[in-house]
Design a protein around this motif. Structure first.
Motif, PDB file in Angstrom:
ATOM      1  N   TRP A   1       0.847  -1.197   0.000  1.00  0.00           N
ATOM      2  CA  TRP A   1       0.000   0.000   0.000  1.00  0.00           C
ATOM      3  C   TRP A   1       0.877   1.240   0.000  1.00  0.00           C
ATOM      4  O   TRP A   1       1.749   1.391   0.859  1.00  0.00           O
ATOM      5  CB  TRP A   1      -0.885  -0.060   1.246  1.00  0.00           C
ATOM      6  N   ASN A   2       0.687   2.082  -1.001  1.00  0.00           N
ATOM      7  CA  ASN A   2       1.451   3.327  -1.105  1.00  0.00           C
ATOM      8  C   ASN A   2       0.724   4.413  -0.298  1.00  0.00           C
ATOM      9  O   ASN A   2      -0.351   4.838  -0.693  1.00  0.00           O
ATOM     10  CB  ASN A   2       1.541   3.703  -2.586  1.00  0.00           C
TER      11      ASN A   2
ATOM     12  N   SER B   1      -1.408  12.131  -4.268  1.00  0.00           N
ATOM     13  CA  SER B   1      -0.830  12.585  -5.548  1.00  0.00           C
ATOM     14  C   SER B   1       0.094  13.797  -5.370  1.00  0.00           C
ATOM     15  O   SER B   1       0.866  14.122  -6.269  1.00  0.00           O
ATOM     16  CB  SER B   1      -1.945  12.904  -6.542  1.00  0.00           C
TER      17      SER B   1
ATOM     18  N   ASN C   1      -4.831   7.438   0.545  1.00  0.00           N
ATOM     19  CA  ASN C   1      -4.771   6.939  -0.820  1.00  0.00           C
ATOM     20  C   ASN C   1      -5.308   5.500  -0.831  1.00  0.00           C
ATOM     21  O   ASN C   1      -4.556   4.547  -0.927  1.00  0.00           O
ATOM     22  CB  ASN C   1      -3.289   6.993  -1.243  1.00  0.00           C
TER      23      ASN C   1
ATOM     24  N   SER D   1      -4.581   2.462  -3.594  1.00  0.00           N
ATOM     25  CA  SER D   1      -3.216   2.275  -4.046  1.00  0.00           C
ATOM     26  C   SER D   1      -2.592   0.977  -3.551  1.00  0.00           C
ATOM     27  O   SER D   1      -1.394   0.914  -3.366  1.00  0.00           O
ATOM     28  CB  SER D   1      -2.362   3.444  -3.592  1.00  0.00           C
TER      29      SER D   1
ATOM     30  N   ARG E   1       0.143   2.784 -12.878  1.00  0.00           N
ATOM     31  CA  ARG E   1      -0.006   3.787 -11.813  1.00  0.00           C
ATOM     32  C   ARG E   1       0.746   3.393 -10.532  1.00  0.00           C
ATOM     33  O   ARG E   1       1.650   4.087 -10.095  1.00  0.00           O
ATOM     34  CB  ARG E   1      -1.506   3.968 -11.524  1.00  0.00           C
ATOM     35  N   GLN E   2       0.353   2.247  -9.953  1.00  0.00           N
ATOM     36  CA  GLN E   2       0.938   1.864  -8.667  1.00  0.00           C
ATOM     37  C   GLN E   2       2.430   1.524  -8.809  1.00  0.00           C
ATOM     38  O   GLN E   2       3.257   2.012  -8.047  1.00  0.00           O
ATOM     39  CB  GLN E   2       0.164   0.661  -8.101  1.00  0.00           C
TER      40      GLN E   2
ATOM     41  N   ASP F   1       4.569   4.600  -9.258  1.00  0.00           N
ATOM     42  CA  ASP F   1       4.832   5.326  -8.006  1.00  0.00           C
ATOM     43  C   ASP F   1       5.863   4.572  -7.154  1.00  0.00           C
ATOM     44  O   ASP F   1       6.771   5.172  -6.591  1.00  0.00           O
ATOM     45  CB  ASP F   1       3.542   5.483  -7.180  1.00  0.00           C
TER      46      ASP F   1
END
Ligand SMILES: Cc1cc2nc3c(=O)[nH]c(=O)nc-3n(C[C@H](O)[C@H](O)[C@H](O)COP(=O)(O)OP(=O)(O)OC[C@H]3O[C@@H](n4cnc5c(N)ncnc54)[C@H](O)[C@@H]3O)c2cc1C
Length: 212
Positions: free
Chosen positions: A53-54, A58, A66, A69, A110-111, A114
């Motif tokens: 989990w990030n 953003s 978030n 994520s 996306r994930q 990041d």
């Protein structure tokens, strides 16, 4: 975290852990090393994964949670880091090093985009481990581990665990497929624990020319 792991046999809700080390395997594949309870690293079984989990929003802050994520990532490597331990006094002080687990992540969207940009000292939260494990390996077995792309990481853990448990009583052959030479990763890690490693690439830029 240690208490929660001992109670549930897993980390049940996401707990943020500091990133201790980052290794770039290729330009878009990073291994992120996190410190975990030693018991978790010892009990983890090859094939299992963690939900990662990030916690950053953003804007790079943590003011907005978030929630979307979280994605699954396999454990690719495990190590005991003894770099800050004085070997002469380690036994007396009861300090034998800290357990780190490594997730190897390819920047695809996306994930993963990041996560592969994270730095040492950033936080990443984990839940797990989850998932089924590879079958138990008996002595005198021969393992043929075939991986494609980022699938190299759980295969490395299968080889690592079999070698650790059975030493030379197991024969390990790894076949690792990649798109091209620039995407090859985990080859030296695999060579450390395997009897043979065969590389294939789609375009023939390294190893055997595979997919036509
Ligand atoms: C058990 C398990 C273990 C895993 N272990 C690993 C591991 O060890 N390492 C690893 O790197 N991954 C692993 N994965 C995959 C990982 O969970 C993610 O799926 C992966 O990182 C992609 O997530 P993402 O959010 O970055 O990509 P996403 O943003 O979800 O994108 C995924 C794909 O869809 C495409 N895409 C995104 N948006 C669009 C759009 N609008 N139109 C068209 N295409 C689009 C992207 O280009 C990409 O190819 C594992 C998955 C599972 C189920």
């Amino acid at each position: 975290m240690e208490d929660e792991y001992n109670r549930a046999g897993r980390i049940a809700s996401p707990i943020p852990l500091p990133i201790i080390k980052i290794e770039m395997e290729t330009s878009d594949i990073a291994t992120i090393w996190l410190q975990v309870p030693t018991k978790l690293a010892a009990e983890y079984k090859p094939g299992q994964y963690f939900m990662c989990w990030n916690p950053y929003d953003s804007n790079g802050g943590m003011s907005e949670r978030n929630h979307n994520s979280e994605k699954p990532y396999s454990v690719g490597d495990i190590m005991i880091d003894t770099s800050k331990i004085d070997s002469k006094t380690a036994a007396d002080s009861g300090k034998s090093g800290r357990a780190l687990i490594g997730f190897t992540i390819k920047n695809l969207g996306r994930q993963s985009g990041d996560l592969t940009k994270m730095k040492c000292g950033d936080w990443l939260a984990l839940r797990g481990p989850f998932g089924t494990t590879f079958p138990a390996i008996e002595s005198s077995s021969t393992l043929l581990l075939v991986s494609g792309g980022i699938g190299s990481t759980p295969m490395h853990m299968a080889a690592f665990a079999a070698r650790q448990k059975l030493g030379s009583k197991v024969v390990i052959h790894a076949i690792m497929g990649f798109r091209n030479e620039d995407e090859t990763h985990y080859v030296s890690r695999m060579e450390e624990v395997s009897d043979t490693v065969t590389i294939t690439t789609d375009d023939g830029s390294q190893g055997i020319h595979g997919y036509p």
